[in-house]
Write a protein that holds these residues in place. Structure first.
Motif, PDB file in Angstrom:
ATOM      1  N   VAL A 269       0.862  -1.179   0.000  1.00 36.06           N
ATOM      2  CA  VAL A 269       0.000   0.000   0.000  1.00 36.06           C
ATOM      3  C   VAL A 269       0.896   1.226   0.000  1.00 36.06           C
ATOM      4  N   ILE A 270       0.740   2.102  -0.995  1.00 35.33           N
ATOM      5  CA  ILE A 270       1.622   3.267  -1.126  1.00 35.33           C
ATOM      6  C   ILE A 270       0.802   4.547  -1.081  1.00 35.33           C
ATOM      7  N   PRO A 271       1.422   5.661  -0.633  1.00 29.63           N
ATOM      8  CA  PRO A 271       0.710   6.933  -0.485  1.00 29.63           C
ATOM      9  C   PRO A 271       0.177   7.451  -1.821  1.00 29.63           C
ATOM     10  N   GLU A 272      -0.906   8.219  -1.705  1.00 30.10           N
ATOM     11  CA  GLU A 272      -1.474   8.850  -2.903  1.00 30.10           C
ATOM     12  C   GLU A 272      -0.444   9.790  -3.527  1.00 30.10           C
ATOM     13  N   GLY A 273      -0.345   9.789  -4.816  1.00 32.22           N
ATOM     14  CA  GLY A 273       0.605  10.640  -5.527  1.00 32.22           C
ATOM     15  C   GLY A 273       1.909   9.945  -5.856  1.00 32.22           C
ATOM     16  N   THR A 274       2.157   8.788  -5.223  1.00 32.60           N
ATOM     17  CA  THR A 274       3.373   8.034  -5.526  1.00 32.60           C
ATOM     18  C   THR A 274       3.280   7.485  -6.956  1.00 32.60           C
ATOM     19  N   GLU A 275       4.285   7.767  -7.750  1.00 35.68           N
ATOM     20  CA  GLU A 275       4.241   7.342  -9.156  1.00 35.68           C
ATOM     21  C   GLU A 275       4.809   5.940  -9.321  1.00 35.68           C
ATOM     22  N   ARG A 276       4.109   5.008  -8.743  1.00 34.57           N
ATOM     23  CA  ARG A 276       4.410   3.589  -8.928  1.00 34.57           C
ATOM     24  C   ARG A 276       3.118   2.860  -9.265  1.00 34.57           C
ATOM     25  N   TYR A 277       3.199   1.966 -10.223  1.00 34.82           N
ATOM     26  CA  TYR A 277       1.999   1.266 -10.676  1.00 34.82           C
ATOM     27  C   TYR A 277       2.356  -0.198 -10.941  1.00 34.82           C
ATOM     28  N   GLY A 278       1.337  -1.040 -10.899  1.00 35.50           N
ATOM     29  CA  GLY A 278       1.556  -2.458 -11.167  1.00 35.50           C
ATOM     30  C   GLY A 278       0.679  -3.309 -10.277  1.00 35.50           C
ATOM     31  N   SER A 279       0.725  -4.612 -10.492  1.00 37.06           N
ATOM     32  CA  SER A 279      -0.120  -5.525  -9.737  1.00 37.06           C
ATOM     33  C   SER A 279       0.376  -5.750  -8.317  1.00 37.06           C
ATOM     34  N   ASP A 280       1.607  -5.270  -8.003  1.00 37.18           N
ATOM     35  CA  ASP A 280       2.162  -5.494  -6.663  1.00 37.18           C
ATOM     36  C   ASP A 280       2.046  -4.271  -5.768  1.00 37.18           C
ATOM     37  N   VAL A 281       1.343  -3.214  -6.228  1.00 36.38           N
ATOM     38  CA  VAL A 281       1.149  -2.018  -5.405  1.00 36.38           C
ATOM     39  C   VAL A 281      -0.294  -1.534  -5.549  1.00 36.38           C
ATOM     40  N   ILE A 282      -0.763  -0.770  -4.519  1.00 39.20           N
ATOM     41  CA  ILE A 282      -2.065  -0.116  -4.589  1.00 39.20           C
ATOM     42  C   ILE A 282      -1.982   1.178  -3.803  1.00 39.20           C
ATOM     43  N   HIS A 283      -2.513   2.245  -4.355  1.00 37.61           N
ATOM     44  CA  HIS A 283      -2.483   3.530  -3.668  1.00 37.61           C
ATOM     45  C   HIS A 283      -3.523   3.572  -2.551  1.00 37.61           C
ATOM     46  N   GLU A 284      -3.191   4.344  -1.479  1.00 37.70           N
ATOM     47  CA  GLU A 284      -4.041   4.364  -0.290  1.00 37.70           C
ATOM     48  C   GLU A 284      -5.476   4.774  -0.600  1.00 37.70           C
ATOM     49  N   HIS A 285      -5.653   5.843  -1.422  1.00 34.55           N
ATOM     50  CA  HIS A 285      -7.005   6.342  -1.686  1.00 34.55           C
ATOM     51  C   HIS A 285      -7.823   5.341  -2.521  1.00 34.55           C
ATOM     52  N   ILE A 286      -7.141   4.602  -3.371  1.00 34.67           N
ATOM     53  CA  ILE A 286      -7.842   3.582  -4.155  1.00 34.67           C
ATOM     54  C   ILE A 286      -8.287   2.449  -3.242  1.00 34.67           C
ATOM     55  N   LEU A 287      -7.422   2.061  -2.292  1.00 33.60           N
ATOM     56  CA  LEU A 287      -7.768   1.001  -1.350  1.00 33.60           C
ATOM     57  C   LEU A 287      -8.950   1.419  -0.483  1.00 33.60           C
ATOM     58  N   GLU A 288      -8.954   2.682  -0.031  1.00 32.93           N
ATOM     59  CA  GLU A 288     -10.069   3.157   0.789  1.00 32.93           C
ATOM     60  C   GLU A 288     -11.390   3.069   0.023  1.00 32.93           C
ATOM     61  N   GLY A 289     -11.363   3.476  -1.245  1.00 31.56           N
ATOM     62  CA  GLY A 289     -12.578   3.394  -2.065  1.00 31.56           C
ATOM     63  C   GLY A 289     -13.000   1.956  -2.287  1.00 31.56           C
ATOM     64  N   ALA A 290     -12.024   1.065  -2.457  1.00 31.24           N
ATOM     65  CA  ALA A 290     -12.339  -0.349  -2.676  1.00 31.24           C
ATOM     66  C   ALA A 290     -12.974  -0.962  -1.442  1.00 31.24           C
ATOM     67  N   ILE A 291     -12.482  -0.586  -0.256  1.00 31.03           N
ATOM     68  CA  ILE A 291     -13.050  -1.130   0.984  1.00 31.03           C
ATOM     69  C   ILE A 291     -14.503  -0.683   1.145  1.00 31.03           C
ATOM     70  N   LYS A 292     -14.784   0.578   0.819  1.00 34.45           N
ATOM     71  CA  LYS A 292     -16.167   1.064   0.897  1.00 34.45           C
ATOM     72  C   LYS A 292     -17.066   0.337  -0.110  1.00 34.45           C
ATOM     73  N   SER A 293     -16.545   0.108  -1.298  1.00 35.93           N
ATOM     74  CA  SER A 293     -17.318  -0.617  -2.320  1.00 35.93           C
ATOM     75  C   SER A 293     -17.586  -2.051  -1.883  1.00 35.93           C
ATOM     76  N   ALA A 294     -16.596  -2.671  -1.234  1.00 37.12           N
ATOM     77  CA  ALA A 294     -16.764  -4.038  -0.750  1.00 37.12           C
ATOM     78  C   ALA A 294     -17.860  -4.097   0.315  1.00 37.12           C
ATOM     79  N   GLU A 295     -17.906  -3.084   1.184  1.00 35.17           N
ATOM     80  CA  GLU A 295     -18.950  -3.040   2.202  1.00 35.17           C
ATOM     81  C   GLU A 295     -20.330  -2.907   1.561  1.00 35.17           C
ATOM     82  N   ARG A 296     -20.389  -2.140   0.476  1.00 35.38           N
ATOM     83  CA  ARG A 296     -21.662  -1.987  -0.236  1.00 35.38           C
ATOM     84  C   ARG A 296     -22.118  -3.329  -0.821  1.00 35.38           C
ATOM     85  N   VAL A 297     -21.189  -4.076  -1.402  1.00 33.49           N
ATOM     86  CA  VAL A 297     -21.518  -5.381  -1.976  1.00 33.49           C
ATOM     87  C   VAL A 297     -21.972  -6.345  -0.880  1.00 33.49           C
TER      88      VAL A 297
END
Length: 335
Positions: A269-297
């Protein structure tokens, strides 16, 4: 043996009318059980091949035109029920391509019946007899139209029927063309055909249902019952709702795999704005949104897994199939 000699119009009608599907099923059963042998003049097959495509297209065009007329009436007179009614009509409109394609599936079934039939080449005798009918203005030349083909067909029926053993074989002529072949009572042949249908083993019917009832009185009722309970094509709204649920569940499963990867150090999990991408990283704000979406499901569906490999395969397969029906390529599983 029961021989059924079909006119071209019968083949075309059962190929394109949904209401005639029980007739096709009953005929398939009778032919398959050797209770009936279809007999077709080669002229009938030529006419069928020449006209089947245009008749199927006209059926589709008619359905589309009738649908437009209904929408126009609803737009003008439905009042406060207009929005609700239009939603139903739009759902039907989305199903029209599937409904019209069903015509071609029926055509293929009729083509298989034709392949099983006894094909009779038109003889010189039948042609000469047809010409004689024309000269004498006898049916089917009693009306102002070119009825040469009809005359040849009925004469070919007469020739075939005359070759049978009248003690053991019955020959049935079926046509929907009552104007050329029937008397004022459409159930009976025109008087000009008395020489043909006065013979004991020769029968005339102006519809296929009556002919089938003559041979097997209960079979058609059974197939009509089955078709009454045939499931209709599902509506667009129902398919879209099912697809939305499957998309949510496929995404949720992938989210759970991602959370497992985070917990086991395989995904960082890497901070928002960090310019790293790939299947082995996820930005904090994206993870937060994903957790909320998972709760909705989780709140929306009772069953969110975990699923066995078989169940997971079924979910992905259903999503792929629905998307294919609605225009996507196979195996489109993006969420």
């Amino acid at each position: 043996m029961n021989y059924i000699f079909l006119d071209t119009c019968v083949l075309l009608d059962v190929s394109t009318k949904r209401s005639d599907l029980p007739l096709v099923s009953a005929l398939e059963e009778l032919v398959g059980s050797s209770s009936v042998k279809l007999v077709l003049a080669d002229l009938v097959i030529e006419e069928y091949e020449r006209n089947k495509e245009s008749v199927a297209k006209k059926t589709a065009q008619r359905l589309s035109q009738e649908f437009k007329q209904v929408k126009a009436v609803v737009n003008e007179f439905a009042g406060e029920k207009q929005a609700e009614t239009m939603e139903v009509l739009n759902d039907i409109n989305a199903r029209l391509p599937l409904l019209t394609e069903a015509n071609y599936a029926t055509i293929h079934r009729v083509e298989r019946l034709i392949e099983s039939a006894k094909i009779i080449p038109v003889s010189d005798r039948a042609k000469i007899a047809a010409v004689q009918r024309g000269l004498e203005k006898r049916a089917p030349f009693h009306i102002s139209k070119n009825s040469v083909a009809d005359a040849v067909i009925i004469e070919q029926f007469f020739e075939f029927m005359s070759s049978l053993n009248s003690n053991h074989d019955t020959c049935i002529f079926v046509t929907h063309n009552h104007s050329d072949f029937s008397s004022k009572d459409h159930r009976k042949p025109h008087a000009d055909f008395d020489e043909i249908f006065s013979i004991s083993n020769s029968l005339y019917f102006n519809n296929l249902a009556s002919a089938i009832d003559q041979i097997a009185p209960d079979s058609l009722a059974e197939f009509e019952f089955e078709h009454d309970f045939t499931e209709e094509t599902r509506g667009l709204r129902e398919m879209l709702d099912a697809m939305d649920e499957l998309v949510d569940k496929v995404w949720y499963n992938r989210h759970q795999n991602r959370m497992w990867g985070i917990e086991h150090g395989e995904i960082e999990v890497i901070p928002e704005g960090t310019e790293r991408y790939g299947s082995d990283v996820i930005h904090e704000h994206i993870l937060e949104g994903a957790i909320k979406s998972a709760e909705r499901v989780e709140g929306k569906y009772e069953d969110t897994g975990p699923w066995s490999d078989f169940e997971w395969g079924m979910i992905n397969g259903k999503l792929s199939a629905l998307r294919w029906v609605l225009g996507d390529e196979w195996d489109m599983l993006d969420t």
